[in-house]
Design an enzyme around this catalytic site. Sequence first.
Site, PDB file in Angstrom:
ATOM      1  N   LEU A   1      41.598 -16.391  15.683  1.00 31.48           N
ATOM      2  CA  LEU A   1      40.559 -16.454  16.699  1.00 31.48           C
ATOM      3  C   LEU A   1      41.091 -15.830  17.974  1.00 31.48           C
ATOM      4  O   LEU A   1      42.173 -16.195  18.453  1.00 31.48           O
ATOM      5  CB  LEU A   1      40.138 -17.903  16.953  1.00 31.48           C
ATOM      6  CG  LEU A   1      39.152 -18.517  15.943  1.00 31.48           C
ATOM      7  CD1 LEU A   1      39.720 -18.537  14.536  1.00 31.48           C
ATOM      8  CD2 LEU A   1      38.781 -19.942  16.359  1.00 31.48           C
TER       9      LEU A   1
ATOM     10  N   VAL B   1      38.345 -13.753  24.737  1.00 35.23           N
ATOM     11  CA  VAL B   1      37.778 -12.614  25.443  1.00 35.23           C
ATOM     12  C   VAL B   1      38.717 -12.132  26.540  1.00 35.23           C
ATOM     13  O   VAL B   1      38.732 -10.946  26.884  1.00 35.23           O
ATOM     14  CB  VAL B   1      36.387 -12.976  26.026  1.00 35.23           C
ATOM     15  CG1 VAL B   1      36.501 -14.049  27.106  1.00 35.23           C
ATOM     16  CG2 VAL B   1      35.690 -11.738  26.570  1.00 35.23           C
ATOM     17  N   THR B   2      39.545 -13.026  27.097  1.00 37.60           N
ATOM     18  CA  THR B   2      40.425 -12.651  28.201  1.00 37.60           C
ATOM     19  C   THR B   2      41.567 -11.731  27.771  1.00 37.60           C
ATOM     20  O   THR B   2      42.146 -11.036  28.603  1.00 37.60           O
ATOM     21  CB  THR B   2      41.021 -13.909  28.850  1.00 37.60           C
ATOM     22  OG1 THR B   2      41.523 -14.775  27.832  1.00 37.60           O
ATOM     23  CG2 THR B   2      39.967 -14.642  29.668  1.00 37.60           C
ATOM     24  N   ASN B   3      41.914 -11.742  26.481  1.00 32.94           N
ATOM     25  CA  ASN B   3      42.987 -10.857  25.997  1.00 32.94           C
ATOM     26  C   ASN B   3      42.554 -10.110  24.739  1.00 32.94           C
ATOM     27  O   ASN B   3      43.358  -9.876  23.841  1.00 32.94           O
ATOM     28  CB  ASN B   3      44.256 -11.666  25.717  1.00 32.94           C
ATOM     29  CG  ASN B   3      45.030 -11.984  26.977  1.00 32.94           C
ATOM     30  OD1 ASN B   3      45.273 -11.110  27.799  1.00 32.94           O
ATOM     31  ND2 ASN B   3      45.383 -13.242  27.148  1.00 32.94           N
TER      32      ASN B   3
ATOM     33  N   GLY C   1      39.702 -21.151  24.298  1.00 35.77           N
ATOM     34  CA  GLY C   1      39.387 -22.352  25.048  1.00 35.77           C
ATOM     35  C   GLY C   1      39.643 -23.627  24.269  1.00 35.77           C
ATOM     36  O   GLY C   1      39.900 -23.617  23.060  1.00 35.77           O
TER      37      GLY C   1
ATOM     38  N   CYS D   1      46.074 -17.368  31.421  1.00 39.81           N
ATOM     39  CA  CYS D   1      45.988 -18.804  31.686  1.00 39.81           C
ATOM     40  C   CYS D   1      47.272 -19.337  32.301  1.00 39.81           C
ATOM     41  O   CYS D   1      47.381 -20.528  32.586  1.00 39.81           O
ATOM     42  CB  CYS D   1      45.685 -19.567  30.392  1.00 39.81           C
ATOM     43  SG  CYS D   1      46.879 -19.251  29.070  1.00 39.81           S
TER      44      CYS D   1
ATOM     45  N   LEU E   1      50.445 -19.580  23.430  1.00 38.99           N
ATOM     46  CA  LEU E   1      51.373 -20.488  24.092  1.00 38.99           C
ATOM     47  C   LEU E   1      51.168 -21.925  23.613  1.00 38.99           C
ATOM     48  O   LEU E   1      50.273 -22.628  24.078  1.00 38.99           O
ATOM     49  CB  LEU E   1      51.174 -20.415  25.612  1.00 38.99           C
ATOM     50  CG  LEU E   1      51.457 -19.047  26.235  1.00 38.99           C
ATOM     51  CD1 LEU E   1      50.805 -18.949  27.603  1.00 38.99           C
ATOM     52  CD2 LEU E   1      52.940 -18.795  26.362  1.00 38.99           C
TER      53      LEU E   1
END
Length: 475
Positions: free
Chosen positions: A110, A113-115, A195, A246, A422
Amino acid sequence: MNYAEYVTGLMERAREAQKVLEKYSQEQVDELVEAIAYYGTRPDFMRKVAEQTVEESGMGDVEDKIAKIWNKTIGHYREMKDEKSVGLIEYDKEKEVAKYAKPMGVIGALAPVTNAENTAVVKPMNAIKGRNAIILSPHPRAAKVNAFVVNYLRKVLKKFNAPEDLILAIEPEYVSIDCSGELMRQCDFVLATGGAGMVKAAYSSGTPAIGVGTGNDAVYVDGTTDLNKVAEMVKTSKCFDNATSCSTENVMLIQKECYDDFVKALQAQGGYWIKENTVEKEKLQKTMWPQWPENHTLNRHIVAQPVSKIAELAGIDIGDDINFMFVEENDGIGHDQPFTGEKLSRVTTLVKTDSFEDAMDKMEAVMNYMGKGHGCGIHTSDDEKVERMALRMPVARMMVNQPQGVGNSGSWENGMPMTMTLGCGTWGNNSVSHNVNWKDLINITHVSRPLPFNKPKEEDLFSEEFRNSNSESLL
């Protein structure tokens, strides 16, 4: 739309391809990994991906994304190059135990969208290093660029006579929560980056999984290092790719004796000061969390945006040459102070501390509100403070005198493993507390051979003092 049938079809293709890869030698596997790393960092490809990602997602910065693709891809490859992942990978002669690496099968990945630009390159590289196939499930706002990257990598596989179906993607028209859920149910292992809801779904899927926790890193500044350099590091973290990471400094805990000087240092780096108890702070809070206090969800229109856009949405005139904003928050930490939570934007929060002990109390309060397990940092010349913080803080990683956003996931200036995932330990409801890489995507068969009989005697294990003082039965 029948998602179960669609995912079943992808799984069948991936499993057939994985059966072929499972028979590859170490040399063949390493050639594929090298090919992905090389072709995944060609300038024309990186620019195309970066531009498409910014256009489709509406987040981040093209030049920064190009740098991220190169750094993370090359960084991952450097760490896996020449590492054994096929057959016998380790032998302990003293214990007569040998370890043999085996693939997991089909990885369901999964992607956030940020990466989006980099996840679709790095995760397949990690999967193939362990002789796995992979199916990527992107965020709806990055489905097209994900498909573009996957189709490109499939060409790389074809060029090297490997099964193209080792890398597959949920196609844009099928991208949905339901389809992701079906993938997680059918695959052999879930690698979830995203998320809290996505990670919870991964762990609830019934399939073995690794997910990551929410980020909300807090950093302490005691004034014993160069404040101008610290401020420059903060700017680096908060501005890179418009703070899609993040790991950026979300809450800065500043020792009161150096507070005013640090404010000046931040301003010198292009920081705009949002003072406490001002109309500007009220406007910014309402813009960033429009449904607060009932809902702490960030306004998606401010996530990973230029600082000028955030200011414009908030109706704040920040002028020119501003790189980021920093907000004073000294009324407390937690639910009633949303600025002490994750912001995913060019906005950080300053909290004044009376002492190191006060700073640690407040750092724990930040984590208990949001981001427990993820990371923290400290800027100090006092090693004792580093030790005390490391012993106390419930985090998987702690950066010392480094830009937090760059350091957490591995950089060229620290020894942290490069990662896009992470792990936050049980603090963050995760199964691992390290930087996830290809080694997390293999099974290991332990082969044990007999040793000479070596049963220990009690006198070899317990001290004489302990045995003499504890000889009475407790029954």
